[in-house]
Design an enzyme around this catalytic site. Structure first.
Site, PDB file in Angstrom:
ATOM      1  N   ASP A 297      -1.520  10.480  -8.946  1.00 15.33           N
ATOM      2  CA  ASP A 297      -0.970   9.235  -9.506  1.00 15.33           C
ATOM      3  C   ASP A 297      -2.062   8.447 -10.226  1.00 15.33           C
ATOM      4  O   ASP A 297      -3.083   8.996 -10.650  1.00 15.33           O
ATOM      5  CB  ASP A 297      -0.286   8.445  -8.364  1.00 15.33           C
ATOM      6  CG  ASP A 297       0.869   7.594  -8.841  1.00 15.33           C
ATOM      7  OD1 ASP A 297       0.611   6.500  -9.361  1.00 15.33           O
ATOM      8  OD2 ASP A 297       2.029   8.021  -8.714  1.00 15.33           O
ATOM      9  N   ASP A 298      -1.867   7.178 -10.322  1.00 14.54           N
ATOM     10  CA  ASP A 298      -2.723   6.250 -11.070  1.00 14.54           C
ATOM     11  C   ASP A 298      -4.192   6.344 -10.625  1.00 14.54           C
ATOM     12  O   ASP A 298      -4.482   6.583  -9.465  1.00 14.54           O
ATOM     13  CB  ASP A 298      -2.181   4.835 -10.788  1.00 14.54           C
ATOM     14  CG  ASP A 298      -2.699   3.813 -11.756  1.00 14.54           C
ATOM     15  OD1 ASP A 298      -3.573   4.140 -12.560  1.00 14.54           O
ATOM     16  OD2 ASP A 298      -2.213   2.669 -11.692  1.00 14.54           O
TER      17      ASP A 298
ATOM     18  N   ASP B  40      10.064   1.711  -5.877  1.00 16.69           N
ATOM     19  CA  ASP B  40       8.795   1.694  -5.144  1.00 16.69           C
ATOM     20  C   ASP B  40       9.041   1.416  -3.674  1.00 16.69           C
ATOM     21  O   ASP B  40       8.148   1.581  -2.848  1.00 16.69           O
ATOM     22  CB  ASP B  40       7.874   0.601  -5.709  1.00 16.69           C
ATOM     23  CG  ASP B  40       7.044   1.107  -6.872  1.00 16.69           C
ATOM     24  OD1 ASP B  40       7.098   2.316  -7.151  1.00 16.69           O
ATOM     25  OD2 ASP B  40       6.332   0.295  -7.490  1.00 16.69           O
TER      26      ASP B  40
ATOM     27  N   ASN C 101       4.902  -0.505 -16.190  1.00 17.99           N
ATOM     28  CA  ASN C 101       4.847  -1.488 -15.109  1.00 17.99           C
ATOM     29  C   ASN C 101       4.896  -2.959 -15.502  1.00 17.99           C
ATOM     30  O   ASN C 101       4.486  -3.817 -14.721  1.00 17.99           O
ATOM     31  CB  ASN C 101       3.590  -1.233 -14.275  1.00 17.99           C
ATOM     32  CG  ASN C 101       3.714   0.050 -13.480  1.00 17.99           C
ATOM     33  OD1 ASN C 101       4.698   0.251 -12.791  1.00 17.99           O
ATOM     34  ND2 ASN C 101       2.739   0.928 -13.605  1.00 17.99           N
TER      35      ASN C 101
ATOM     36  N   ASP D 153       5.077   6.199 -16.257  1.00  9.68           N
ATOM     37  CA  ASP D 153       5.288   4.899 -15.627  1.00  9.68           C
ATOM     38  C   ASP D 153       5.329   3.788 -16.681  1.00  9.68           C
ATOM     39  O   ASP D 153       4.879   3.968 -17.821  1.00  9.68           O
ATOM     40  CB  ASP D 153       4.132   4.662 -14.640  1.00  9.68           C
ATOM     41  CG  ASP D 153       4.509   3.746 -13.488  1.00  9.68           C
ATOM     42  OD1 ASP D 153       5.561   3.085 -13.568  1.00  9.68           O
ATOM     43  OD2 ASP D 153       3.732   3.687 -12.516  1.00  9.68           O
TER      44      ASP D 153
HETATM   45  C1  DGJ Z   1       4.217   1.926 -10.053  1.00 18.65           C
HETATM   46  C2  DGJ Z   1       4.886   3.157  -9.559  1.00 18.65           C
HETATM   47  O1  DGJ Z   1       6.218   2.905  -9.258  1.00 18.65           O
HETATM   48  C3  DGJ Z   1       4.127   3.678  -8.353  1.00 18.65           C
HETATM   49  O2  DGJ Z   1       4.782   4.775  -7.804  1.00 18.65           O
HETATM   50  C4  DGJ Z   1       2.737   4.021  -8.783  1.00 18.65           C
HETATM   51  O3  DGJ Z   1       2.767   5.075  -9.694  1.00 18.65           O
HETATM   52  C5  DGJ Z   1       2.068   2.806  -9.390  1.00 18.65           C
HETATM   53  N1  DGJ Z   1       2.860   2.228 -10.427  1.00 18.65           N
HETATM   54  C6  DGJ Z   1       0.718   3.170  -9.929  1.00 18.65           C
HETATM   55  O4  DGJ Z   1       0.144   2.132 -10.610  1.00 18.65           O
END
Ligand code: DGJ
Length: 728
Positions: free
Chosen positions: A365-366, A547, A479, A477
């Site tokens: 992931d990130d 999440d 955000n 993603d």
């Molecule tokens: C939001 C995602 O929903 C999470 O699962 C994760 O990937 C974070 N971002 C990482 O910044």
């Protein structure tokens, strides 16, 4: 015949397996809506238009007081000349005039379905779908409006979209361009919508519509977790199992609006489309504008009937990835296990444990790129961080593959951190309005995807990584939402287009990447299920549902998500307890059974679990592999709603009908606990089924009508699973 035209009466009858949709041209000019509902064999004219002189209802003809656009059921209404209800579209001419007056011109019926330029949309073969194209025109401005109806006869779906073409001599501005409008000469509906927030996506809202309007929208630049781009009108007696439901889902990932409006005469207008706020489009002569598509589903068998239609349609006629019907791998994602704090050893230790349990895909992931130790830097710099992975990403990928796992990688390609090489070199790539300060979200800015050069950068930087490293899966993603929406690359009269141009830019990027990398499984994500919409599903066959991985919250989120989206599209993971979002401690079994009711995975530090817990996970993984085909490609039936009671129940039946899996979840342990019965759905009433764990055999009718008694247990957050095979 999916489209029947009666030339004498100028009636269009769209007909699917279970639905009829009827329109009529009257006075050789106006296109009126007559009927949408349960299929009728032949429409002969029962729902004739009754004209009535009503107070304050203006008339196009001086001496014809019975005829008013304000009281007629209009198929694609416009404002300015007598219809005071919500209009479906609006224009502004060069002289400022906002009046429009559409006249019917003609129609065309085609086999198959044309693509919508630059937009995701449903598809089908010439046998599966026919298209009706109705041409309307505003003589004074020269604007042509083409109403497109895709009629999927067997799938039982009608799609709608609109193409505007400026055939006048001057530019004009489209100020509103909805994709769908339906006028019901009926009332008494309840309006169903799905609302939420980050970590709390898709709750059910059911409101009676008496007068005025129920409207939902997104102004956030994405479809958003706040409101799903979905609305349904339920007739008074409609329920999960029965009754008439009229619904629409928008194939679009940006700002939208959906509304139901009741007028004074017990008519209801139902509309869906792009949000007109900051959503204009400047149309030069000979230019075209395509609206996104609305998927319209009528069900005479309640919400369950509606969901079956959506699930089947999206799987077959919307999700175009080659993975649509491929078993999806069970994954482990390192996010909740490590956050930004990892190195190769730590990741490989996690991968070792994952391989031992039978997990199939490892997702990094990130935090693997730039210089990213927290969320305030490096977005846009898609270059491996050698401090964390000194041997490089390809080395890690090889090591993961050597362990028998596939390798997946996280990106957030639509973003730019102020603290990034990309921003230092190209501050102009960030979405912003010249001369105004930036607004931040999660400490980051959004890339200006209305700019083709920025789109090219995204495509090149992401594909470079995908070309250089063996990558089987991408988590895409997003955000934060859009602010400071403007672009120096467009003139003043086009600034209202930037929200939509952003979405078009995104779709262009996704089109190119998913075409160049068809063997990569893409999963979309927007801080969880913040952009769970059919537009994204067209490109990416699965979406991280939320999440929030708490088992109790997930029961609701997954339950409501299933109203429109197939279970295989919902990413669902087992995470640690206490849960990071709610602090709740739920049994591993319950976490497992909630997550395995969808597209299964883990997001937990396996290296910290006891050997008993790892054994249990091994069993869960093996069990999911056994039932995966039934879960991912079978039919899903909701039985009891966690929104209504202390329990949730649902079951799955495999495509060939030979397997069934049912789950019962009980949230809180209760004093004087009532005994719960689980009544399965979708079985063959005449067949015999064997309970795999007890060996007992039952008739399908017995399992469905009488149901199984669920054993009592004094325990919070418990779950029970029943698995059956058909014996004869
Ligand atoms: C939001 C995602 O929903 C999470 O699962 C994760 O990937 C974070 N971002 C990482 O910044």
């Amino acid at each position: 015949m999916a489209v029947i035209y009666n030339d004498e009466k100028q009636i269009f009858h769209l007909q699917t397996k279970g639905t009829s949709y009827v329109m009529q041209v009257v006075r050789n000019k106006y296109l009126l809506h007559l009927y949408w509902g349960k299929r009728v064999q032949n429409y002969c004219g029962t729902r004739s238009i009754i004209l009535k002189n009503r107070g304050f209802a203006p008339n196009p003809q001086e001496n014809d007081r019975d005829f008013s656009l304000d009281t007629l059921p209009m198929e694609y209404p416009h404002g300015g000349n007598g219809d005071f209800r919500s209009c479906a579209f609006g224009i502004r001419e060069q002289n400022g005039s906002r009046i429009c007056d559409l006249s019917y011109v003609g129609y065309e019926i085609m086999k198959g379905k044309p693509k919508l330029e630059g937009l995701p949309c449903s598809f089908g073969s010439e046998e599966e779908v026919s298209t009706l194209k109705i041409h309307m025109k505003d003589k004074i401005s020269g604007l042509s409006v083409f109403l497109l109806y895709g009629v999927f006869e067997n799938a039982d779906v009608i799609t709608r979209s609109v193409v505007f073409e400026n055939h006048g001599n001057s530019p004009l501005t489209l100020t509103k361009m909805l994709s769908m409008s339906v006028d019901f000469r009926e009332s008494g509906f309840k309006v169903m919508t799905l609302y939420g927030a980050h970590n709390n996506e898709r709750n059910v809202d059911l409101r009676p519509l008496k007068s005025g309007m129920v409207q939902i929208e997104s102004l956030r630049g994405t479809s958003s977790p706040q409101q799903a781009p979905f609305m349904a009108l339920l007739e008074a007696n409609a329920s999960e199992e029965s009754g008439n439901i009229y619904s629409a889902n928008f194939v679009y990932s940006g700002n939208f609006t959906a509304l139901a409006q009741a007028d004074a005469f017990e008519n209801v207008r139902f509309q869906m489309g792009m949000n007109p706020w900051n959503g204009e489009w400047y149309l030069e002569p000979n230019e075209k504008f395509f609206t996104p598509e609305t998927v319209m589903v009528f069900s005479s068998q309640g919400l369950n009937g509606m969901s079956q239609i959506y699930h089947n349609f999206y799987q077959h006629n919307l999700i175009r990835s080659k993975f649509a019907f491929q078993p999806r791998p069970i994954l482990i994602n390192n996010w909740e296990a490590t956050f930004f704090d990892f190195n190769e050893d730590k990741l490989l230790a996690l991968a070792d444990k994952a391989a031992q349990t039978g997990i199939e895909l490892f997702v990094l992931d990130d935090g693997w790129f730039g210089h990213r130790d927290n969320d305030d830097s490096s977005l846009g710099d898609w270059v491996t961080d050698k401090r964390k992975l000194p041997l490089g990403l390809s080395h890690l990928s090889d090591e993961i593959h050597n362990r028998g796992l596939k390798f997946g990688l996280w990106f957030e390609p639509e973003m730019i951190s102020r603290n990034s090489e990309l921003f230092r070199n190209h501050p102009e790539y960030a979405l912003h309005t010249e001369g105004r300060p930036y607004t931040f979200g999660r400490g980051q800015l959004v890339l200006d995807l209305s700019n083709d050069e920025v789109c090219r950068y995204v495509i090149e930087s992401v594909s470079k990584v995908l070309r250089e490293t063996k990558i089987d899966y991408v988590k895409w993603d997003m955000n934060r939402h859009l602010t400071d929406v403007g672009s120096i690359n467009f003139p003043m009269e086009r600034q209202g287009e930037i929200f939509h141009r952003y979405v078009l830019g995104l779709y262009k990027i996704l089109e190119e990447l998913t075409t160049e990398f068809p063997d990569i499984l893409f999963e979309s994500c927007s801080s969880g299920g913040g952009r769970f919409d059919p537009g994204m599903l067209y490109y990416m066959p699965q979406t991280w549902c939320s999440d929030n991985t708490d088992a109790v919250c997930r029961m609701k989120i997954q339950y409501a998500t299933s109203f429109t989206y197939p279970v295989v599209t919902m990413g669902a993971h087992v995470s640690e307890v206490p849960n990071q979002q709610t602090g709740r401690v739920t049994p591993l079994q319950t976490r497992g059974q909630v997550a395995m009711s969808a597209n299964f995975g883990y997001e937990i530090d396996l290296t910290k679990l006891s050997s008993e817990e790892l054994d249990e996970i091994k069993k869960q993984v093996a069990f999911y592999k056994d039932i995966r085909n039934t879960i991912q490609f079978g039919k899903f039936y909701r039985i009891k709603s966690p929104f209504d009671e202390n329990v949730a129940q649902w079951n799955f039946v495999s495509g060939d009908g030979s397997q069934a899996v049912a789950f019962h979840f009980e949230i809180l342990s209760q004093p004087a606990a009532p005994i719960k019965i689980l009544k399965l759905k979708g079985l063959d009433a005449d067949a015999v089924y064997r309970d795999i764990s007890t060996g007992y055999e039952y008739g399908g009718d017995e399992l469905m009508y009488s149901g199984i008694s669920v054993p009592l247990e004094k325990k919070d957050f418990r779950s029970v699973c029943f698995r059956f095979v058909k014996v004869n």
